[in-house]
Motif scaffolding. Structure first.
Motif, mmCIF file in Angstrom:
data_model
loop_
_atom_site.group_PDB
_atom_site.id
_atom_site.type_symbol
_atom_site.label_atom_id
_atom_site.label_comp_id
_atom_site.label_asym_id
_atom_site.label_seq_id
_atom_site.Cartn_x
_atom_site.Cartn_y
_atom_site.Cartn_z
ATOM 1 N N GLU A 191 39.343 -10.548 -61.274
ATOM 2 C CA GLU A 191 38.048 -9.867 -61.178
ATOM 3 C C GLU A 191 37.019 -10.734 -60.451
ATOM 4 O O GLU A 191 36.132 -10.223 -59.760
ATOM 5 N N ASP A 192 37.155 -12.064 -60.563
ATOM 6 C CA ASP A 192 36.239 -12.959 -59.858
ATOM 7 C C ASP A 192 36.523 -12.960 -58.355
ATOM 8 O O ASP A 192 35.595 -13.043 -57.542
ATOM 9 N N LEU A 193 37.803 -12.864 -58.008
ATOM 10 C CA LEU A 193 38.163 -12.776 -56.591
ATOM 11 C C LEU A 193 37.583 -11.501 -55.976
ATOM 12 O O LEU A 193 37.016 -11.535 -54.878
ATOM 13 N N ALA A 194 37.691 -10.388 -56.721
ATOM 14 C CA ALA A 194 37.123 -9.124 -56.228
ATOM 15 C C ALA A 194 35.601 -9.214 -56.136
ATOM 16 O O ALA A 194 34.982 -8.716 -55.187
ATOM 17 N N MET A 205 51.162 -9.169 -70.930
ATOM 18 C CA MET A 205 51.271 -10.030 -69.746
ATOM 19 C C MET A 205 50.068 -10.960 -69.703
ATOM 20 O O MET A 205 48.930 -10.530 -69.882
ATOM 21 N N ALA A 206 50.337 -12.243 -69.452
ATOM 22 C CA ALA A 206 49.260 -13.228 -69.421
ATOM 23 C C ALA A 206 48.356 -12.997 -68.217
ATOM 24 O O ALA A 206 48.820 -12.626 -67.136
ATOM 25 N N ARG A 207 47.065 -13.175 -68.427
ATOM 26 C CA ARG A 207 46.082 -13.011 -67.343
ATOM 27 C C ARG A 207 46.204 -14.184 -66.375
ATOM 28 O O ARG A 207 46.190 -15.348 -66.771
ATOM 29 N N GLU A 208 46.337 -13.867 -65.059
ATOM 30 C CA GLU A 208 46.463 -14.931 -64.067
ATOM 31 C C GLU A 208 45.099 -15.571 -63.845
ATOM 32 O O GLU A 208 44.077 -14.876 -63.710
ATOM 33 N N THR A 209 45.070 -16.884 -63.844
ATOM 34 C CA THR A 209 43.818 -17.600 -63.647
ATOM 35 C C THR A 209 43.922 -18.523 -62.446
ATOM 36 O O THR A 209 45.019 -18.911 -62.016
ATOM 37 N N TYR A 210 42.729 -18.853 -61.894
ATOM 38 C CA TYR A 210 42.675 -19.708 -60.706
ATOM 39 C C TYR A 210 41.679 -20.838 -60.944
ATOM 40 O O TYR A 210 40.635 -20.640 -61.580
ATOM 41 N N THR A 211 42.010 -21.978 -60.403
ATOM 42 C CA THR A 211 41.020 -23.049 -60.346
ATOM 43 C C THR A 211 40.027 -22.694 -59.255
ATOM 44 O O THR A 211 40.276 -21.796 -58.427
ATOM 45 N N ILE A 212 38.915 -23.402 -59.219
ATOM 46 C CA ILE A 212 37.919 -23.114 -58.188
ATOM 47 C C ILE A 212 38.485 -23.387 -56.796
ATOM 48 O O ILE A 212 38.175 -22.683 -55.835
ATOM 49 N N GLY A 213 39.377 -24.397 -56.686
ATOM 50 C CA GLY A 213 40.000 -24.682 -55.400
ATOM 51 C C GLY A 213 40.900 -23.559 -54.951
ATOM 52 O O GLY A 213 40.926 -23.188 -53.767
ATOM 53 N N ARG A 214 41.704 -23.026 -55.907
ATOM 54 C CA ARG A 214 42.599 -21.920 -55.574
ATOM 55 C C ARG A 214 41.800 -20.677 -55.208
ATOM 56 O O ARG A 214 42.155 -19.948 -54.278
ATOM 57 N N LEU A 215 40.725 -20.404 -55.948
ATOM 58 C CA LEU A 215 39.871 -19.243 -55.644
ATOM 59 C C LEU A 215 39.280 -19.377 -54.251
ATOM 60 O O LEU A 215 39.191 -18.393 -53.502
ATOM 61 N N ALA A 216 38.887 -20.603 -53.882
ATOM 62 C CA ALA A 216 38.333 -20.824 -52.550
ATOM 63 C C ALA A 216 39.384 -20.546 -51.477
ATOM 64 O O ALA A 216 39.093 -19.938 -50.438
ATOM 65 N N ALA A 217 40.609 -20.975 -51.732
ATOM 66 C CA ALA A 217 41.686 -20.754 -50.760
ATOM 67 C C ALA A 217 41.989 -19.272 -50.600
ATOM 68 O O ALA A 217 42.210 -18.776 -49.487
ATOM 69 N N LEU A 218 42.004 -18.535 -51.703
ATOM 70 C CA LEU A 218 42.311 -17.104 -51.656
ATOM 71 C C LEU A 218 41.192 -16.285 -51.004
ATOM 72 O O LEU A 218 41.452 -15.309 -50.302
ATOM 73 N N SER A 219 39.958 -16.679 -51.268
ATOM 74 C CA SER A 219 38.811 -15.895 -50.780
ATOM 75 C C SER A 219 38.311 -16.338 -49.408
ATOM 76 O O SER A 219 37.631 -15.582 -48.713
ATOM 77 N N GLY A 220 38.619 -17.591 -49.047
ATOM 78 C CA GLY A 220 38.100 -18.115 -47.788
ATOM 79 C C GLY A 220 36.656 -18.563 -47.903
ATOM 80 O O GLY A 220 36.009 -18.836 -46.889
ATOM 81 N N ILE A 221 36.157 -18.644 -49.130
ATOM 82 C CA ILE A 221 34.778 -19.087 -49.367
ATOM 83 C C ILE A 221 34.804 -20.516 -49.877
ATOM 84 O O ILE A 221 35.560 -20.827 -50.809
ATOM 85 N N PRO A 222 34.021 -21.428 -49.314
ATOM 86 C CA PRO A 222 34.073 -22.836 -49.717
ATOM 87 C C PRO A 222 33.787 -23.044 -51.204
ATOM 88 O O PRO A 222 33.032 -22.282 -51.826
ATOM 89 N N VAL A 223 34.402 -24.100 -51.751
ATOM 90 C CA VAL A 223 34.198 -24.450 -53.159
ATOM 91 C C VAL A 223 32.713 -24.629 -53.453
ATOM 92 O O VAL A 223 32.211 -24.160 -54.497
#
Length: 311
Positions: free
Chosen positions: A47-50, A1-19
């Motif tokens: 793992e970066d989100l965690a 299974m391919a590893r799911e990746t996020y752009t910095i914008g998507r990571l910010a949206a998921l975490s609630g932490i500004p870019v």
């Protein structure tokens, strides 16, 4: 299974932490960079989100970036224990500052003495106290291992922690005690006057804290029992008490008992620096203990008994 990746914008949206904050964390090394696209854009994973959630939690309780950065070398428990010790140290400092300010304001218009107390007590935290005691033990110990071991056993009792709500008397006692222990003349006097005794103990095989403490405890209890029974140090009834005390003192000071040994003990009492008594009195004031201390009372009686019964 391919590893799911996020752009910095998507990571910010998921975490609630500004870019901007995520980029700062990446540049600071607390969110290690894992990958980039062919166009040079950062790419993140689950793992970066965690990791971001952990960083936010640690930052919320005040953990510094340098400590968070070291998480790769330490487990989370170690990091939290380290931070707890830091917080407890800071809390003690704040409590001391609050107490000093409160005591100063309660006395009315602040004076130069009050400002000096504020300045000195504010500067003397746990690290400074440890450095003071390190110097005192080294200077008074004078390179004699037996004496240094004895001083190390007394170390924690020398400068007690101030209570959470100290009185002005306790604050002043703490300040005076710190100044006394830093006094080079006091250090030199203690070292010089005890040199012969401690060098003899070193030659005899050193200092055994367990033997010393047991003998001293027995001595203090015995003498205080005599005091409670009304035995005056210059009375005939004091002689057998003095004989038993001298027997215990041979275990602490080396013997054998006899007139010369007792004259040596008396000289030791007579040459005792009154600043040493003041040192322990100040420690008692800080702790809120009664004075004189049982050991002080017992040795005062012994000095008087030796003077009365030693030829």
């Amino acid at each position: 299974m391919a590893r799911e990746t996020y752009t910095i914008g998507r990571l910010a949206a998921l975490s609630g932490i500004p870019v901007k904050t995520i980029r700062f964390y990446s540049d600071a090394g607390v969110l290690p960079e894992r990958d980039r696209t062919s166009g040079g854009y950062r790419v993140y994973g689950e793992e970066d989100l965690a990791r971001l959630e952990l960083i936010r939690a640690l930052r919320d309780i005040g953990v510094g970036l340098a400590v968070i950065r070291s998480l790769g070398e330490r487990d989370l428990r170690e990091v939290l224990e380290l931070h707890l010790r830091t917080v407890e140290t800071q809390l003690k400092g704040l409590q001391r500052t609050r107490a000093i300010l409160r005591a100063t304001l309660e006395r009315g218009e602040p004076s130069e003495t009050d400002l000096r107390r504020l300045n000195t007590l504010g500067r003397l935290g746990a690290a400074e106290r440890d450095a003071l005691l390190d110097t005192f033990v080294a200077e008074v110990g004078g390179g004699v291992p037996a004496r240094e071991r004895w001083l190390t056993c007394l170390r924690e009792a020398m400068v007690p922690d101030l209570p959470a709500e100290p009185t002005v008397e306790q604050l002043d006692a703490w300040l005076e005690l710190v100044e006394l222990l830093a006094d080079e003349d006091y250090q030199a006097t203690l070292r010089t006057r005890s040199d012969e005794y401690w060098r003899e103990r070193e030659a005899d095989g050193g200092y055994d804290p367990a033997v010393w403490q047991k003998a001293d405890q027995e001595l203090v209890e015995m003498v205080l029992a005599a005091v409670a029974a009304g035995v005056a140090p210059d009375s005939a009834a004091a002689r057998p008490v003095l004989d038993r005390a001298a027997g215990l003192l041979t275990e602490m000071h080396g013997g054998p008992d006899g007139p010369e040994f007792r004259r040596t003990l008396l000289r030791g009492y007579e040459q005792h620096d009154p600043r040493a008594t003041r040192q322990w009195q100040l420690a008692a004031i800080i702790r809120g203990d009664p004075w004189p201390h049982p050991q002080t009372a017992a040795h005062t009686w012994l000095e008087q008994a030796l003077r009365a019964h030693t030829m």
